[in-house]
Design a protein around this motif. Structure first.
Motif, PDB file in Angstrom:
ATOM      1  N   GLY A  17     -26.857  93.005  31.482  1.00 45.64           N
ATOM      2  CA  GLY A  17     -25.430  93.116  31.753  1.00 45.64           C
ATOM      3  C   GLY A  17     -24.795  91.743  31.730  1.00 45.64           C
ATOM      4  N   VAL A  18     -23.584  91.647  32.265  1.00 48.22           N
ATOM      5  CA  VAL A  18     -22.873  90.369  32.310  1.00 48.22           C
ATOM      6  C   VAL A  18     -22.614  89.982  33.762  1.00 48.22           C
ATOM      7  N   TYR A  19     -22.412  88.687  33.969  1.00 43.58           N
ATOM      8  CA  TYR A  19     -22.235  88.134  35.306  1.00 43.58           C
ATOM      9  C   TYR A  19     -20.880  87.439  35.374  1.00 43.58           C
ATOM     10  N   CYS A  20     -20.019  87.902  36.258  1.00 44.40           N
ATOM     11  CA  CYS A  20     -18.708  87.284  36.440  1.00 44.40           C
ATOM     12  C   CYS A  20     -18.728  86.460  37.727  1.00 44.40           C
ATOM     13  N   ILE A  21     -18.344  85.192  37.618  1.00 44.60           N
ATOM     14  CA  ILE A  21     -18.371  84.300  38.779  1.00 44.60           C
ATOM     15  C   ILE A  21     -17.142  84.556  39.643  1.00 44.60           C
ATOM     16  N   ASN A  22     -17.371  85.108  40.820  1.00 43.61           N
ATOM     17  CA  ASN A  22     -16.289  85.359  41.771  1.00 43.61           C
ATOM     18  C   ASN A  22     -15.952  84.098  42.564  1.00 43.61           C
ATOM     19  N   LYS A  23     -16.989  83.315  42.847  1.00 42.28           N
ATOM     20  CA  LYS A  23     -16.804  82.067  43.592  1.00 42.28           C
ATOM     21  C   LYS A  23     -17.982  81.156  43.304  1.00 42.28           C
ATOM     22  N   GLY A  24     -17.703  79.862  43.102  1.00 39.73           N
ATOM     23  CA  GLY A  24     -18.786  78.912  42.907  1.00 39.73           C
ATOM     24  C   GLY A  24     -18.823  78.294  41.525  1.00 39.73           C
ATOM     25  N   LYS A  25     -19.907  77.576  41.258  1.00 36.04           N
ATOM     26  CA  LYS A  25     -20.088  76.862  39.995  1.00 36.04           C
ATOM     27  C   LYS A  25     -21.518  77.061  39.517  1.00 36.04           C
ATOM     28  N   VAL A  26     -21.683  77.147  38.190  1.00 41.18           N
ATOM     29  CA  VAL A  26     -22.983  77.475  37.600  1.00 41.18           C
ATOM     30  C   VAL A  26     -23.237  76.588  36.388  1.00 41.18           C
ATOM     31  N   LYS A  27     -24.492  76.185  36.202  1.00 39.59           N
ATOM     32  CA  LYS A  27     -24.881  75.495  34.973  1.00 39.59           C
ATOM     33  C   LYS A  27     -25.791  76.403  34.159  1.00 39.59           C
ATOM     34  N   LEU A  28     -25.666  76.319  32.834  1.00 39.06           N
ATOM     35  CA  LEU A  28     -26.588  76.987  31.928  1.00 39.06           C
ATOM     36  C   LEU A  28     -27.423  75.904  31.270  1.00 39.06           C
ATOM     37  N   ALA A  29     -28.734  75.996  31.439  1.00 43.87           N
ATOM     38  CA  ALA A  29     -29.629  74.931  31.002  1.00 43.87           C
ATOM     39  C   ALA A  29     -30.744  75.485  30.131  1.00 43.87           C
ATOM     40  N   HIS A  30     -30.987  74.786  29.027  1.00 45.33           N
ATOM     41  CA  HIS A  30     -32.044  75.154  28.080  1.00 45.33           C
ATOM     42  C   HIS A  30     -33.208  74.182  28.233  1.00 45.33           C
TER      43      HIS A  30
END
Length: 239
Positions: A59-72
């Motif tokens: 599925g998909v993830y919607c950020i309601n609050k906060g900060k996220v990094k995507l790392a490879h």
């Protein structure tokens, strides 16, 4: 209807404060109700993995609050940050649309609240709402352009220019604190290095040079921009 996780985190799509920042701002009331009835609200602690590189999307993830990094993770195990996300951003849709494994892991940069929407619900919304489909296409095109620019920068720009551009990117992504100068995110020196595409030691040296040149100063774990014009000039983004 409001969804509630075991931890007590609640979110209502109709009254969501970040809805207008996300692709879901185009949804009709009945579509928002559908999401409310099926979504899961999940809290993540700083450093916790939201999804792992190599897994198939559900599925998909919607950020309601906060900060996220995507790392490879590279072949040598070194991490490369490929994207930074904020409130209202949706994660995981590209891999889901292409039926491929995630090419990066999503990790919370701070305590974060996520609304998870299953693949079945998301695809149903895409079929019913052409405006949402067009917004997804727009986002894909934007990400492609940013990726092309990043590849060009890594191939052609000196690391000092890339560091300056990375700080400007952080400012554009997360904005300033109330002082209108301190970037509103905490990143480790290693994370900054992984964003720029250089060694941690090099990132530390460059940030020290920027401090010496009175371009930035450190406020606790955050970075305050002292001279925006000099930072833009150092980034050489207009050449």
């Amino acid at each position: 209807m409001t969804d509630k996780s075991k931890s007590g985190f609640t979110a209502n799509c109709e009254t969501c404060t970040v809805k207008d920042k996300s692709i879901f701002c185009h949804l009709q009331m009945d579509e928002l109700i559908t999401i409310d009835e099926h979504k899961s609200c999940i809290p993540y602690k700083k450093g916790q993995i939201i999804f792992n590189e190599g897994n198939y999307p559900l599925g998909v993830y919607c950020i309601n609050k906060g900060k996220v990094k995507l790392a490879h993770a590279g072949q040598d195990g070194k991490e490369q940050i490929v994207k930074l996300a904020k409130e209202g951003d949706v994660l995981g849709y590209r891999s889901m649309l292409s039926s491929e494994r995630y090419n990066a892991s999503a990790i919370a940069l701070e305590d974060t609240q996520i609304c998870f929407i299953s693949k079945e619900v998301f695809f149903s919304l895409l079929r019913k709402n052409p405006t949402l489909s067009l917004e997804i296409i727009r986002m894909l095109a934007l990400e492609l352009r940013l990726t092309e620019n990043r590849l060009t920068d890594i191939a052609q720009k000196p690391v000092r220019e890339r560091m300056a551009e990375a700080l400007l990117f952080l400012k554009e992504t997360y904005g300033f604190e109330k002082d209108n100068a301190t970037i509103s995110v905490v990143l480790s020196r290693e994370d900054i290095a992984n964003l720029v595409g250089t060694a941690t030691e090099t990132a530390i040296r460059l940030l020290s040079e920027f401090k010496h040149d009175k371009i930035v100063v450190f406020v606790g774990k955050k970075i305050k921009i002292l001279d925006m014009d000099k930072l833009v000039k150092t980034a050489n983004i207009y050449n």
